[in-house]
Design an enzyme around this catalytic site. Structure first.
Site, PDB file in Angstrom:
ATOM      1  N   SER A 150       0.962  -1.327  -0.020  1.00  0.00           N
ATOM      2  CA  SER A 150       0.321   0.446   0.170  1.00  0.00           C
ATOM      3  C   SER A 150       0.833   1.453   0.366  1.00  0.00           C
ATOM      4  O   SER A 150       1.520   1.386   0.561  1.00  0.00           O
ATOM      5  CB  SER A 150      -0.966  -0.407   1.489  1.00  0.00           C
ATOM      6  OG  SER A 150      -1.761   1.363   1.754  1.00  0.00           O
ATOM      7  N   TYR A 183      -1.906  -0.662  10.850  1.00  0.00           N
ATOM      8  CA  TYR A 183      -2.020  -1.207   9.395  1.00  0.00           C
ATOM      9  C   TYR A 183      -0.564  -0.601   8.731  1.00  0.00           C
ATOM     10  O   TYR A 183       0.102  -1.144   7.657  1.00  0.00           O
ATOM     11  CB  TYR A 183      -2.854  -0.366   8.734  1.00  0.00           C
ATOM     12  CG  TYR A 183      -2.757  -0.469   7.069  1.00  0.00           C
ATOM     13  CD1 TYR A 183      -3.477  -2.110   6.948  1.00  0.00           C
ATOM     14  CD2 TYR A 183      -2.374   0.713   6.180  1.00  0.00           C
ATOM     15  CE1 TYR A 183      -3.703  -2.308   5.240  1.00  0.00           C
ATOM     16  CE2 TYR A 183      -3.107  -0.201   4.724  1.00  0.00           C
ATOM     17  CZ  TYR A 183      -2.908  -1.198   4.836  1.00  0.00           C
ATOM     18  OH  TYR A 183      -3.523  -1.758   2.878  1.00  0.00           O
TER      19      TYR A 183
END
Length: 243
Positions: free
Chosen positions: A149, A162
């Site tokens: 990501s 995350y």
């Protein structure tokens, strides 16, 4: 109308995609199957896996749904043994399984939430590479693609666990690429921006401008059809217009 980019056929190849029941994983599975590969869809919940596999088969592809939890090494090893026994090879591994963890600042994040995010997004990839890389080493060929990501490149307040998992995944990918390149195994990491899935936080964003799962699938297709003398180690994928 723009010219369609032609992809090399993957007929005869075997691919494993984790987190393949929905979203990015399902789109990758459909794309790779359409290119001729036999696709094994792995995930924790059988129903969406079977639904995606059925759709692939109806479209003329070859797909199998297998329940596998990347948080448990025994589960991943069982899948690797199943593939080795039934298909005898593995050409493509897409480590896509992941969960979010948005909303709480780190000092308020429960330890169990930290463990779940890191164990799924980072340790799960380690388990998969540990279990599946030997099949590729034996054949001296293969592609490993880790779906990361842009949160692994940029600050993400209220999503530190995350972000930490994705920063870690990027570092893991670069290092494993160096370990495995001598076996002609190419390891790449894809870092998408905002993708319109259940995982992505949509607050304040225009979903019509966000990346779609198919955009990530197209990127994976490009990676697994590179010429043999090169590999792309990292792709940063952004929407054309900021959502």
């Amino acid at each position: 109308m723009g010219e369609t980019v032609k992809m090399t056929s993957l007929v005869g190849q075997v691919a494993v995609i984790t987190g393949a029941g929905r979203g990015i994983g399902a789109a990758i599975a459909a794309k790779i199957a359409a290119m001729g590969a036999t696709v094994v869809l792995a995930g924790r919940t059988r129903e969406p896996l079977e639904s995606t596999a059925d759709a692939i088969v109806k479209a003329g592809g070859q797909a199998e749904a297998v329940v596998c939890d990347v948080m448990h090494l025994s589960s991943v090893e069982a899948l690797a043994a199943h593939i080795d026994k039934t298909l005898g090879r593995l050409d493509i591994l897409v480590n896509n399984a992941g969960i979010g963890g948005f909303g709480d600042p780190l000092h308020q994040l429960p330890p169990e939430s930290w463990d779940e995010v890191l164990n799924t997004n980072l340790r799960g990839v380690y388990f998969c590479i540990r279990a599946f890389a030997p099949l590729m080493i034996r054949a001296r060929t293969g592609h490993i693609i880790n779906i990361s990501s842009l949160a692994g490149k940029n600050a993400l307040p209220n999503g530190a666990a995350y972000a930490a998992s994705k920063w870690g995944l990027n570092g893991l990918s670069y290092s494993v690429a160096e370990e495995l390149r001598t076996y002609n195994i190419r390891v790449s990491v894809v870092c998408p921006g905002s993708v319109d899935t259940e995982l992505s936080p949509h607050a304040g964003k225009d979903k019509t401008k966000m990346l779609q799962p198919e955009d990530v699938a197209h990127t994976v297709a490009m990676l697994v059809t590179q010429a043999p003398q090169s590999f792309v180690s990292e792709i940063l994928l952004r929407p054309t217009q900021k959502p």
